[in-house]
Design a protein around this motif. Structure first.
Motif, PDB file in Angstrom:
ATOM      1  N   ALA A   1      61.938  24.714  -3.234  1.00  0.00           N
ATOM      2  CA  ALA A   1      62.707  25.597  -4.104  1.00  0.00           C
ATOM      3  C   ALA A   1      62.380  25.381  -5.372  1.00  0.00           C
ATOM      4  O   ALA A   1      62.351  26.433  -6.178  1.00  0.00           O
ATOM      5  CB  ALA A   1      64.216  25.399  -3.756  1.00  0.00           C
ATOM      6  N   ALA A   2      62.203  24.249  -5.763  1.00  0.00           N
ATOM      7  CA  ALA A   2      61.972  23.882  -7.131  1.00  0.00           C
ATOM      8  C   ALA A   2      60.452  24.520  -7.632  1.00  0.00           C
ATOM      9  O   ALA A   2      60.271  24.943  -8.570  1.00  0.00           O
ATOM     10  CB  ALA A   2      61.647  22.342  -7.391  1.00  0.00           C
ATOM     11  N   LEU A   3      59.465  24.326  -6.551  1.00  0.00           N
ATOM     12  CA  LEU A   3      58.032  24.947  -6.921  1.00  0.00           C
ATOM     13  C   LEU A   3      58.245  26.458  -7.043  1.00  0.00           C
ATOM     14  O   LEU A   3      57.555  26.992  -8.009  1.00  0.00           O
ATOM     15  CB  LEU A   3      57.175  24.662  -5.662  1.00  0.00           C
ATOM     16  CG  LEU A   3      56.684  22.922  -5.766  1.00  0.00           C
ATOM     17  CD1 LEU A   3      56.229  22.956  -4.367  1.00  0.00           C
ATOM     18  CD2 LEU A   3      56.100  22.723  -6.755  1.00  0.00           C
ATOM     19  N   GLY A   4      59.134  26.989  -6.236  1.00  0.00           N
ATOM     20  CA  GLY A   4      59.403  28.595  -6.357  1.00  0.00           C
ATOM     21  C   GLY A   4      59.957  28.878  -7.856  1.00  0.00           C
ATOM     22  O   GLY A   4      59.392  29.842  -8.483  1.00  0.00           O
ATOM     23  N   VAL A   5      60.718  28.164  -8.243  1.00  0.00           N
ATOM     24  CA  VAL A   5      61.486  28.271  -9.608  1.00  0.00           C
ATOM     25  C   VAL A   5      60.292  28.240 -10.745  1.00  0.00           C
ATOM     26  O   VAL A   5      60.248  28.897 -11.452  1.00  0.00           O
ATOM     27  CB  VAL A   5      62.585  27.526  -9.715  1.00  0.00           C
ATOM     28  CG1 VAL A   5      63.379  27.588 -11.137  1.00  0.00           C
ATOM     29  CG2 VAL A   5      63.921  27.825  -8.994  1.00  0.00           C
ATOM     30  N   TRP A   6      59.537  27.153 -10.597  1.00  0.00           N
ATOM     31  CA  TRP A   6      58.738  26.962 -11.716  1.00  0.00           C
ATOM     32  C   TRP A   6      57.450  27.626 -11.543  1.00  0.00           C
ATOM     33  O   TRP A   6      56.978  28.096 -12.770  1.00  0.00           O
ATOM     34  CB  TRP A   6      58.196  25.111 -11.282  1.00  0.00           C
ATOM     35  CG  TRP A   6      59.169  24.181 -11.509  1.00  0.00           C
ATOM     36  CD1 TRP A   6      60.392  24.383 -11.911  1.00  0.00           C
ATOM     37  CD2 TRP A   6      59.157  22.774 -10.704  1.00  0.00           C
ATOM     38  NE1 TRP A   6      61.349  23.159 -11.865  1.00  0.00           N
ATOM     39  CE2 TRP A   6      60.410  22.073 -11.084  1.00  0.00           C
ATOM     40  CE3 TRP A   6      58.358  22.083 -10.165  1.00  0.00           C
ATOM     41  CZ2 TRP A   6      60.751  20.955 -10.872  1.00  0.00           C
ATOM     42  CZ3 TRP A   6      58.609  20.968  -9.939  1.00  0.00           C
ATOM     43  CH2 TRP A   6      59.909  20.188 -10.220  1.00  0.00           C
ATOM     44  N   SER A   7      57.208  28.307 -10.386  1.00  0.00           N
ATOM     45  CA  SER A   7      56.109  29.161 -10.376  1.00  0.00           C
ATOM     46  C   SER A   7      56.624  30.571 -11.183  1.00  0.00           C
ATOM     47  O   SER A   7      55.911  31.306 -11.982  1.00  0.00           O
ATOM     48  CB  SER A   7      55.721  29.709  -8.913  1.00  0.00           C
ATOM     49  OG  SER A   7      56.784  30.209  -8.397  1.00  0.00           O
ATOM     50  N   LEU A   8      57.716  30.936 -11.137  1.00  0.00           N
ATOM     51  CA  LEU A   8      58.268  32.178 -11.800  1.00  0.00           C
ATOM     52  C   LEU A   8      58.323  31.739 -13.361  1.00  0.00           C
ATOM     53  O   LEU A   8      57.871  32.583 -14.246  1.00  0.00           O
ATOM     54  CB  LEU A   8      59.677  32.373 -11.307  1.00  0.00           C
ATOM     55  CG  LEU A   8      59.898  32.994  -9.996  1.00  0.00           C
ATOM     56  CD1 LEU A   8      61.286  32.846  -9.778  1.00  0.00           C
ATOM     57  CD2 LEU A   8      59.347  34.224  -9.841  1.00  0.00           C
ATOM     58  N   ALA A   9      58.752  30.570 -13.694  1.00  0.00           N
ATOM     59  CA  ALA A   9      58.574  29.917 -15.056  1.00  0.00           C
ATOM     60  C   ALA A   9      57.117  30.181 -15.588  1.00  0.00           C
ATOM     61  O   ALA A   9      56.835  30.497 -16.598  1.00  0.00           O
ATOM     62  CB  ALA A   9      59.236  28.815 -15.351  1.00  0.00           C
ATOM     63  N   ALA A  10      56.235  29.753 -14.889  1.00  0.00           N
ATOM     64  CA  ALA A  10      54.762  29.598 -15.098  1.00  0.00           C
ATOM     65  C   ALA A  10      54.435  31.007 -15.460  1.00  0.00           C
ATOM     66  O   ALA A  10      53.675  31.206 -16.238  1.00  0.00           O
ATOM     67  CB  ALA A  10      54.007  28.804 -14.161  1.00  0.00           C
ATOM     68  N   ARG A  11      54.635  31.793 -14.502  1.00  0.00           N
ATOM     69  CA  ARG A  11      54.126  33.216 -14.742  1.00  0.00           C
ATOM     70  C   ARG A  11      54.597  33.829 -15.989  1.00  0.00           C
ATOM     71  O   ARG A  11      53.769  34.390 -16.654  1.00  0.00           O
ATOM     72  CB  ARG A  11      54.436  34.188 -13.302  1.00  0.00           C
ATOM     73  CG  ARG A  11      54.093  35.575 -13.400  1.00  0.00           C
ATOM     74  CD  ARG A  11      54.493  36.393 -12.298  1.00  0.00           C
ATOM     75  NE  ARG A  11      53.822  36.065 -11.020  1.00  0.00           N
ATOM     76  CZ  ARG A  11      54.333  35.169  -9.933  1.00  0.00           C
ATOM     77  NH1 ARG A  11      55.390  34.762 -10.130  1.00  0.00           N
ATOM     78  NH2 ARG A  11      53.588  35.178  -8.991  1.00  0.00           N
ATOM     79  N   ARG A  12      55.815  33.584 -16.148  1.00  0.00           N
ATOM     80  CA  ARG A  12      56.367  34.209 -17.357  1.00  0.00           C
ATOM     81  C   ARG A  12      55.927  33.706 -18.736  1.00  0.00           C
ATOM     82  O   ARG A  12      55.716  34.168 -19.510  1.00  0.00           O
ATOM     83  CB  ARG A  12      57.971  34.212 -17.228  1.00  0.00           C
ATOM     84  CG  ARG A  12      58.738  34.873 -18.231  1.00  0.00           C
ATOM     85  CD  ARG A  12      60.221  34.603 -18.324  1.00  0.00           C
ATOM     86  NE  ARG A  12      60.800  35.023 -19.425  1.00  0.00           N
ATOM     87  CZ  ARG A  12      61.458  36.047 -19.697  1.00  0.00           C
ATOM     88  NH1 ARG A  12      61.413  37.189 -18.605  1.00  0.00           N
ATOM     89  NH2 ARG A  12      62.245  36.367 -20.703  1.00  0.00           N
ATOM     90  N   ALA A  13      55.918  32.382 -18.682  1.00  0.00           N
ATOM     91  CA  ALA A  13      55.379  31.384 -19.898  1.00  0.00           C
ATOM     92  C   ALA A  13      54.111  31.964 -20.231  1.00  0.00           C
ATOM     93  O   ALA A  13      53.612  31.957 -21.529  1.00  0.00           O
ATOM     94  CB  ALA A  13      55.673  29.888 -19.753  1.00  0.00           C
ATOM     95  N   ALA A  14      53.177  32.099 -19.358  1.00  0.00           N
ATOM     96  CA  ALA A  14      51.775  32.284 -19.626  1.00  0.00           C
ATOM     97  C   ALA A  14      51.571  33.550 -20.387  1.00  0.00           C
ATOM     98  O   ALA A  14      50.608  33.782 -21.090  1.00  0.00           O
ATOM     99  CB  ALA A  14      50.941  32.506 -18.239  1.00  0.00           C
TER     100      ALA A  14
END
Length: 228
Positions: free
Chosen positions: A92-105
């Motif tokens: 679940a954490a990796l899923g949330v962080w992947s969304l954050a990474a996609r947006r932050a980039a």
């Protein structure tokens, strides 16, 4: 003569419940409060030197973050997740962080990218030198990533899974690989520098990270830290 204007803005006063929350969170993380340990209000009040109200408020927040189990009229205790729950938390954490990474980039400006590179360099240096707790350093990186994503919804989700994941990483001991963590950080920085949201997200949920997550879970099973 007029009173001089302060050069810096005074730091906002912290609520006592937040101070208590941080102390209890640290105590759970470093093992002072063990997994599954029952929490007694009177003992916590005496230990922390505060009234019952901030203790109860802090415990309620820990419960929201999934770090404390509360059963009305029966018990309040530190969580003792099973390996199945640990697996679910990490994914679940990796899923949330992947969304954050996609947006932050794609939302970071040049100054923010420079700040993130500096943060990542600080984190990898600390990991290599083993100057501080590896879970703390990793969470510092993720907190920065989520901050730059500038999404209140993602921030709220990360607060919940992030606290549990940090606890899991802190208890992972030998199963945590500094080399893998540094490689992960370098890949994330490279993707963000390229403003490539998909590549940044893949760093979090790609095959290499999934393989490492599997190694971490296998190591935790061998340690027997969490029940099956």
């Amino acid at each position: 003569m007029p009173i001089p204007t302060p050069e810096t803005t005074p730091a906002p006063r912290r609520l006592l419940r937040d101070v208590v929350f941080d102390k209890l969170l640290a105590a759970i993380g470093d093992g002072t409060l063990e997994l599954g340990e029952r929490l007694n209000d009177d003992e916590l009040v005496s230990w922390l030197g505060v009234s019952r109200t901030p203790v109860r408020e802090a415990i309620a927040k820990l419960s929201d973050f999934g770090l404390v189990d509360i059963e009305a009229n029966r018990y309040t205790r530190v969580v003792q997740p099973t390996m199945t729950e640990v697996d679910d938390t990490l994914n679940a954490a990796l899923g949330v962080w992947s969304l954050a990474a996609r947006r932050a980039a794609v939302t970071m400006d040049d100054a923010q990218r420079k700040e993130f590179r500096a943060l990542a360099k600080s984190v990898t240096s600390a990991l290599k030198a083993k100057k501080s707790d590896h879970a703390f350093e990793f969470k510092r990186l993720i907190d920065g990533l989520v901050q730059y994503a500038a999404s209140p919804s993602l921030t709220r989700m990360e607060e919940t899974v992030g606290a549990r994941t940090a606890l899991i990483l802190r208890l992972s001991g030998p199963a945590f690989s500094v080399a893998n963590a540094v490689a992960f950080t370098d890949s994330l920085v490279a993707a963000i520098d390229e403003k490539d949201g998909e590549a940044a997200a893949t760093v979090l949920v790609g095959a290499e990270t999934q393989d490492y997550a599997t190694q971490l879970l296998d190591g935790l099973r061998e340690q027997g830290t969490f029940p099956a």
